[in-house]
Scaffold this motif. Structure first.
Motif, PDB file in Angstrom:
ATOM      1  N   LEU A  58     -14.383  28.250  -6.292  1.00  0.00           N
ATOM      2  CA  LEU A  58     -14.762  28.063  -7.703  1.00  0.00           C
ATOM      3  C   LEU A  58     -14.443  29.298  -8.546  1.00  0.00           C
ATOM      4  CD1 LEU A  58     -16.157  26.360  -9.897  1.00  0.00           C
ATOM      5  CD2 LEU A  58     -18.333  27.372  -9.152  1.00  0.00           C
ATOM      6  N   ARG A  59     -14.903  30.447  -8.078  1.00  0.00           N
ATOM      7  CA  ARG A  59     -14.692  31.684  -8.856  1.00  0.00           C
ATOM      8  C   ARG A  59     -13.484  32.473  -8.366  1.00  0.00           C
ATOM      9  NH1 ARG A  59     -19.842  30.340  -9.061  1.00  0.00           N
ATOM     10  NH2 ARG A  59     -20.857  30.536 -11.092  1.00  0.00           N
ATOM     11  N   GLY A  60     -12.744  31.882  -7.417  1.00  0.00           N
ATOM     12  CA  GLY A  60     -11.519  32.510  -6.938  1.00  0.00           C
ATOM     13  C   GLY A  60     -10.320  31.826  -7.590  1.00  0.00           C
ATOM     14  N   ALA A  61      -9.599  31.030  -6.791  1.00  0.00           N
ATOM     15  CA  ALA A  61      -8.366  30.407  -7.295  1.00  0.00           C
ATOM     16  C   ALA A  61      -8.614  29.484  -8.482  1.00  0.00           C
ATOM     17  CB  ALA A  61      -7.682  29.641  -6.161  1.00  0.00           C
ATOM     18  N   ASN A  62      -9.774  28.823  -8.520  1.00  0.00           N
ATOM     19  CA  ASN A  62     -10.041  27.944  -9.677  1.00  0.00           C
ATOM     20  C   ASN A  62     -10.193  28.748 -10.976  1.00  0.00           C
ATOM     21  OD1 ASN A  62     -10.841  25.365 -10.988  1.00  0.00           O
ATOM     22  ND2 ASN A  62     -12.708  26.544 -11.331  1.00  0.00           N
ATOM     23  N   ARG A  63     -10.573  29.993 -10.840  1.00  0.00           N
ATOM     24  CA  ARG A  63     -10.713  30.849 -12.036  1.00  0.00           C
ATOM     25  C   ARG A  63      -9.390  31.520 -12.382  1.00  0.00           C
ATOM     26  NH1 ARG A  63     -11.715  36.310 -12.283  1.00  0.00           N
ATOM     27  NH2 ARG A  63     -12.203  36.386 -10.065  1.00  0.00           N
ATOM     28  N   THR A  64      -8.689  32.002 -11.329  1.00  0.00           N
ATOM     29  CA  THR A  64      -7.500  32.825 -11.580  1.00  0.00           C
ATOM     30  C   THR A  64      -6.199  32.028 -11.556  1.00  0.00           C
ATOM     31  OG1 THR A  64      -7.219  33.309  -9.222  1.00  0.00           O
ATOM     32  CG2 THR A  64      -8.628  34.822 -10.469  1.00  0.00           C
ATOM     33  N   GLY A  65      -6.196  30.873 -10.885  1.00  0.00           N
ATOM     34  CA  GLY A  65      -4.988  30.045 -10.807  1.00  0.00           C
ATOM     35  C   GLY A  65      -4.041  30.424  -9.688  1.00  0.00           C
ATOM     36  N   ARG A  66      -4.376  31.396  -8.870  1.00  0.00           N
ATOM     37  CA  ARG A  66      -3.507  31.779  -7.743  1.00  0.00           C
ATOM     38  C   ARG A  66      -4.313  31.620  -6.447  1.00  0.00           C
ATOM     39  NH1 ARG A  66      -0.976  37.811  -7.429  1.00  0.00           N
ATOM     40  NH2 ARG A  66      -2.839  38.181  -6.200  1.00  0.00           N
ATOM     41  N   PRO A  67      -3.733  30.989  -5.412  1.00  0.00           N
ATOM     42  CA  PRO A  67      -4.497  30.742  -4.189  1.00  0.00           C
ATOM     43  C   PRO A  67      -5.168  32.020  -3.658  1.00  0.00           C
ATOM     44  CG  PRO A  67      -2.355  29.658  -4.037  1.00  0.00           C
ATOM     45  CD  PRO A  67      -2.350  30.470  -5.312  1.00  0.00           C
TER      46      PRO A  67
ATOM     47  N   THR B  54      -0.594  27.701   0.171  1.00  0.00           N
ATOM     48  CA  THR B  54      -1.030  26.508  -0.546  1.00  0.00           C
ATOM     49  C   THR B  54      -2.402  26.109  -0.036  1.00  0.00           C
ATOM     50  OG1 THR B  54      -0.220  24.379  -1.347  1.00  0.00           O
ATOM     51  CG2 THR B  54       0.009  24.780   1.014  1.00  0.00           C
ATOM     52  N   ASN B  55      -2.911  24.995  -0.541  1.00  0.00           N
ATOM     53  CA  ASN B  55      -4.197  24.469  -0.086  1.00  0.00           C
ATOM     54  C   ASN B  55      -4.062  22.991   0.244  1.00  0.00           C
ATOM     55  OD1 ASN B  55      -6.323  26.570  -0.244  1.00  0.00           O
ATOM     56  ND2 ASN B  55      -5.656  26.720  -2.370  1.00  0.00           N
ATOM     57  N   ALA B  56      -4.833  22.537   1.242  1.00  0.00           N
ATOM     58  CA  ALA B  56      -4.812  21.114   1.613  1.00  0.00           C
ATOM     59  C   ALA B  56      -5.293  20.256   0.447  1.00  0.00           C
ATOM     60  CB  ALA B  56      -5.693  20.878   2.844  1.00  0.00           C
ATOM     61  N   VAL B  57      -6.241  20.774  -0.307  1.00  0.00           N
ATOM     62  CA  VAL B  57      -6.753  20.103  -1.506  1.00  0.00           C
ATOM     63  C   VAL B  57      -6.577  21.089  -2.657  1.00  0.00           C
ATOM     64  CG1 VAL B  57      -8.841  19.177  -2.605  1.00  0.00           C
ATOM     65  CG2 VAL B  57      -8.368  18.685  -0.198  1.00  0.00           C
ATOM     66  N   ARG B  58      -5.938  20.635  -3.734  1.00  0.00           N
ATOM     67  CA  ARG B  58      -5.543  21.588  -4.780  1.00  0.00           C
ATOM     68  C   ARG B  58      -6.611  21.843  -5.839  1.00  0.00           C
ATOM     69  NH1 ARG B  58      -0.100  22.547  -5.034  1.00  0.00           N
ATOM     70  NH2 ARG B  58       0.942  21.750  -3.178  1.00  0.00           N
ATOM     71  N   CYS B  59      -7.611  20.943  -5.917  1.00  0.00           N
ATOM     72  CA  CYS B  59      -8.675  21.135  -6.913  1.00  0.00           C
ATOM     73  C   CYS B  59      -9.936  21.664  -6.240  1.00  0.00           C
ATOM     74  CB  CYS B  59      -9.012  19.817  -7.600  1.00  0.00           C
ATOM     75  SG  CYS B  59      -7.692  19.222  -8.675  1.00  0.00           S
ATOM     76  N   VAL B  60     -10.692  22.454  -6.967  1.00  0.00           N
ATOM     77  CA  VAL B  60     -11.932  22.995  -6.410  1.00  0.00           C
ATOM     78  C   VAL B  60     -12.919  21.852  -6.151  1.00  0.00           C
ATOM     79  CG1 VAL B  60     -12.802  23.495  -8.765  1.00  0.00           C
ATOM     80  CG2 VAL B  60     -13.832  24.623  -6.792  1.00  0.00           C
ATOM     81  N   PRO B  61     -13.469  21.765  -4.923  1.00  0.00           N
ATOM     82  CA  PRO B  61     -14.457  20.719  -4.656  1.00  0.00           C
ATOM     83  C   PRO B  61     -15.879  21.278  -4.789  1.00  0.00           C
ATOM     84  CG  PRO B  61     -13.528  21.575  -2.600  1.00  0.00           C
ATOM     85  CD  PRO B  61     -13.025  22.460  -3.690  1.00  0.00           C
TER      86      PRO B  61
END
Ligand code: URA
Length: 221
Positions: free
Chosen positions: A64-73, A113-120
């Protein structure tokens, strides 16, 4: 494109609405934190082009506060500290990690990359979300013509990767340090470098390094 059509895009569109629960969660965070990235996070790869990529690292989903905030995995959360330190140690990255997409870090011969691209919510994607997002993992893997190895971080990422490569998870069982050869790729599994796993010592930095040492030795052959 119809809602259920399979796309050959390597990354979901920023307004992807395939998974209603994840879409709703992201929209809620856009309201709360309009300055954050708040969208499906794209694969990050070495700057020389897709053909240079020999190693793909598959995480679970943006923090949530990592890649979902910054846009980079893996950027800006605890998991990224160990991951990027380890990639730097084994030459899969150059520069320095500053927990921001504006730092000087560059990937070398690898992509993340991530298996799921959106923050769950609660870091836990459900089965349908993992299945929906697999089309992007598949296109991503297909797009890396010189890919030789994959590191999967955690069981969810491992199982989704194995399915992407055409096997059942029972045919290439997840285990820290396990290696499977699938479709001409070496697939290395590792415990996820999450704060929980490192704080409980389920995963130590040495255990994580052991996986990347094996990968590095293999790619040098
Ligand atoms: N950040 C990511 O991008 N992926 C993870 O799996 C964890 C944190």
């Amino acid at each position: 494109m119809p809602a259920n059509a399979v796309s050959s895009a390597v990354d979901p569109p920023h307004e992807c609405a395939t998974c209603p629960r994840l879409r709703e969660y992201i929209l809620r965070w856009r309201d709360k934190e309009p300055g954050w990235f708040n969208g499906p996070v794209k694969t990050w790869r070495e700057p020389g082009g897709s053909d240079k990529v020999e190693l793909l690292i598959v995480g679970l989903a943006p923090g949530l506060r990592g890649a979902n905030r910054t846009g980079r995995p893996f950027t800006g959360d605890f998991a990224g500290d160990l991951l990027y330190e380890t990639l730097l140690t084994f030459g899969f990255a150059t520069g320095s990690y500053g927990a921001s997409p504006e730092d000087s870090l560059q990937l070398r011969k690898c992509a993340i990359t991530n298996a799921v691209r959106c923050v769950p919510p609660d870091n836990k994607p459900v089965g349908a979300e993992i299945n929906n997002c697999r089309q992007y993992l598949e296109s991503t893997i297909v797009g890396f013509k010189n890919l030789r190895a994959i590191v999967t971080l955690g069981k969810i990422s491992h199982d989704s990767t194995v399915r992407t490569l055409g096997l059942k998870p029972s045919q290439a069982v997840f285990g820290h340090g396990a290696v499977a050869e699938i479709a001409d790729l070496q697939v290395y599994s590792s415990y996820h470098c999450s704060r929980y796993n490192t704080n409980t010592r389920r995963l130590t930095p040495e255990m994580f390094q052991d996986v990347f040492r094996k990968v590095s030795n293999f790619l040098e052959k």
